[in-house]
Scaffold this active site. Structure first.
Site, PDB file in Angstrom:
ATOM      1  CG  ASP A  44      25.928 -36.161 -24.081  1.00 30.51           C
ATOM      2  OD1 ASP A  44      26.446 -37.084 -24.506  1.00 30.51           O
ATOM      3  OD2 ASP A  44      25.981 -35.594 -23.079  1.00 30.51           O
ATOM      4  CG  ASP A  45      27.450 -40.358 -24.737  1.00 27.40           C
ATOM      5  OD1 ASP A  45      28.048 -39.691 -25.127  1.00 27.40           O
ATOM      6  OD2 ASP A  45      27.364 -40.728 -23.235  1.00 27.40           O
ATOM      7  CB  CYS A  84      31.077 -34.566 -23.130  1.00 24.01           C
ATOM      8  SG  CYS A  84      30.311 -35.929 -22.803  1.00 24.01           S
ATOM      9  NE  ARG A  88      28.714 -31.900 -25.172  1.00 23.07           N
ATOM     10  CZ  ARG A  88      27.385 -32.289 -25.500  1.00 23.07           C
ATOM     11  NH1 ARG A  88      26.576 -31.396 -25.738  1.00 23.07           N
ATOM     12  NH2 ARG A  88      26.830 -33.381 -25.549  1.00 23.07           N
ATOM     13  CE  LYS A 137      27.407 -32.876 -21.681  1.00 18.72           C
ATOM     14  NZ  LYS A 137      27.739 -34.310 -22.023  1.00 18.72           N
ATOM     15  CG  HIS A 139      30.511 -31.266 -20.490  1.00 15.64           C
ATOM     16  ND1 HIS A 139      30.401 -32.441 -20.537  1.00 15.64           N
ATOM     17  CD2 HIS A 139      31.548 -31.193 -19.534  1.00 15.64           C
ATOM     18  CE1 HIS A 139      31.308 -33.135 -19.561  1.00 15.64           C
ATOM     19  NE2 HIS A 139      32.162 -32.194 -19.302  1.00 15.64           N
ATOM     20  CB  SER A 162      28.059 -35.418 -18.336  1.00 20.53           C
ATOM     21  OG  SER A 162      28.630 -35.086 -19.549  1.00 20.53           O
ATOM     22  CG  HIS A 231      25.859 -38.846 -21.115  1.00 23.19           C
ATOM     23  ND1 HIS A 231      26.026 -39.361 -19.797  1.00 23.19           N
ATOM     24  CD2 HIS A 231      26.976 -38.349 -21.353  1.00 23.19           C
ATOM     25  CE1 HIS A 231      27.207 -39.236 -19.375  1.00 23.19           C
ATOM     26  NE2 HIS A 231      27.867 -38.760 -20.379  1.00 23.19           N
ATOM     27  CG  ASP A 283      28.035 -35.965 -27.569  1.00 19.32           C
ATOM     28  OD1 ASP A 283      27.614 -37.032 -27.957  1.00 19.32           O
ATOM     29  OD2 ASP A 283      28.474 -35.713 -26.408  1.00 19.32           O
ATOM     30  CG  ASN A 284      30.523 -38.841 -27.880  1.00 16.75           C
ATOM     31  OD1 ASN A 284      30.761 -37.775 -27.299  1.00 16.75           O
ATOM     32  ND2 ASN A 284      29.799 -39.674 -27.277  1.00 16.75           N
ATOM     33  CE  LYS A 304      31.370 -40.479 -23.629  1.00 15.24           C
ATOM     34  NZ  LYS A 304      30.385 -40.057 -22.664  1.00 15.24           N
TER      35      LYS A 304
END
Length: 485
Positions: A44-45, A84, A88, A137, A139, A162, A231, A283-284, A304
């Site tokens: 994540d991130d 996010c 996903r 996670k 989301h 998140s 994240h 994810d990004n 992001k």
């Protein structure tokens, strides 16, 4: 006598009585190969530059780097969107998220989520007899109708969205987030109240993942591990806190790297190493205004929440011993939406019944570099803004309002710095082969390229719509929605 035996053998083969042939000759029948397991690790991130193999400084990620040495690293790999929920949804369904009516990052109690009518990777593999689990996670909606057990997964443990969506959020006075719960299936089993609780997330998720591997060693499985970190808010266990000279971000990345090592190690201990496809990606890109608590885009523009390359280009490493070439780097354009059709093909599962946007790339994955499965990509953001299109190394950006981190000092110690959420970005054409930082607009020099990319954009607007032009797409499906009457 030999002639007689040969006649009998030819007869048995001709009638298809293979069993009797093996009985007669004493040979063993060929073993049917077991379906491959799939492990999908999704950070994540994490930005493009956040691994030592991609240039990270002052901390090490040796297990992930070993994955790259033993597998293939894809350097031109894009998340479907730089946020996010959207990213996903795309990963699990093989669709641009706006095709599914999803965008942004859903908050607690959202009335919408991933429509259970959509088919996920877990749905398709479960149909083939795979055990399926997600630890981490989610989301994609926190109502039970949208949670993993309704989306093809047998097991779920993790956070529903998140982990900054909690009462300690910097903007809590406005956001009014409820307490954050850890879920087991559809039930809350524990509260995540502070950073000490958050510091246990990576190890708890890793324990669940390795236990799942042991429990299912005698049947095929799909294991999805979407880590909530790096994240913000960042938190590392006591074993890793202070371990890097990069600060807490480096500590967190080293603990995630440990987690990857534990999963790879468990596969080997259970004799599953050579029959397991492991995919590692993010994810990004990084949330840059968090400064020392944020990662690195590796030199790409922005991060992001932005459709420039820093927001969507992420590391992707794939390991499958003796199937995916080791020590290889591929620069072919790919995206997270391409994972579902490829995994389905590899595992002998069918493709989704409804239209998807992903492209199957098994041949390229296995080493056929003559293949170019994807040559185009659509950069949608916000609810349904078509902000850019790409063909090969050419990227045409359309005038749009968007987030920029440039011109603002980033924050420190877990507090965000300022950003401009509505900068007016102009039309521009970039040649990513020569200008991966997207700094030099060459529209005037290449009008024929602009015209070609405009045709791609027009087809996308007809199909998926474009809020920038107030266009409605013909093939957009509804998100799942809870009737709150």
């Amino acid at each position: 006598m030999n002639l007689f035996n040969n006649k009998i053998l030819r007869f048995l083969l001709g009638t298809g009585a293979i069993f009797f042939v093996f009985l007669f000759t004493g040979a063993n029948p060929p073993e049917k190969s077991a379906p491959p397991n799939v492990v999908l690790i999704f950070l994540d991130d994490m930005g493009y530059g956040d691994l030592t193999v991609t240039g990270a400084l002052n901390y090490q990620t040796p297990n992930i780097d070993r994955m790259a040495a033993e597998g293939t690293r894809f350097t031109n790999f894009l998340s479907a969107q730089a946020v996010c929920t959207a990213s996903r949804a795309a990963l699990l369904t093989g669709c641009y998220p706006n095709r599914l009516g999803l965008s942004g990052a859903l908050g607690p109690g959202s009335p919408i989520g991933l429509n259970p009518d959509e088919e996920t990777i877990a749905d398709l593999l479960k149909e083939k007899g795979y055990a399926t689990a997600i630890f981490g996670k989610w989301h994609l909606g926190d109502h039970p109708a949208f949670l993993p057990l309704s989306q093809g997964f047998d097991e779920y443990f993790g956070v529903p969205y998140s982990h900054d969506m909690w009462p300690l959020h910097p903007n809590q006075a406005k956001a009014k987030y409820p307490p954050l719960s850890l879920l087991e299936g559809n039930m809350a089993v524990k509260s995540v109240n502070d950073l000490n609780d958050a510091a246990g997330l990576t190890s708890a998720i890793t324990d669940r993942a390795t236990n799942f591997i042991r429990k299912n060693k005698n049947k095929p499985f799909f294991l999805y591990v979407p880590h909530p970190l790096p994240h913000v808010p960042l938190a590392a266990s006591a074993r890793f806190k202070g371990k890097s000279s990069r600060g807490i971000f480096g500590d967190v990345m080293m603990e995630i790297d440990w987690s990857v090592g534990e999963i790879l190690g468990e596969l080997k201990r259970q004799g599953l190493d050579k029959n397991t496809l492991v995919i590692f990606t993010s994810d990004n890109g990084p949330w840059l205004n968090y400064g020392d608590h944020a990662g690195s885009s590796g030199g790409f523009r922005e991060g992001k929440g932005n459709s420039f390359e820093g927001g969507q280009r992420v590391p992707c490493i794939v390991r499958w011993p003796e199937v995916v070439p080791a020590g290889r780097v591929s620069n072919k354009l790919l995206s997270t939406i391409d994972i579902l059709p490829t995994v389905a093909s590899i595992c002998g599962a069918r493709q989704p019944a409804k239209k998807i946007d992903g492209i199957e790339w098994t041949a390229l994955l296995k080493g056929d570099d003559s293949q170019t499965p994807r040559n185009q990509f659509l950069y949608y953001y916000r609810r349904n803004n078509l902000e850019a299109v790409r063909e090969g190394n050419w990227k045409l950006v359309f005038a749009h309002p968007g987030r920029t981190y440039e011109g603002f000092l980033p924050g420190t110690n877990g507090q965000p710095g300022e950003v401009n959420e509505n900068k007016d970005f102009p039309d521009a054409l970039y040649n990513l082969e020569r200008d991966p930082g997207e700094r030099y607009d060459v529209r005037k020099q290449f009008p024929e390229i602009v015209a070609s990319l405009e045709k791609i954009a027009e087809a996308a607007r007809t199909d998926l719509g474009d809020d920038l032009q107030k266009r409605t797409g013909a093939n957009v499906r509804p998100a799942g929605r809870i009737d709150q009457r």
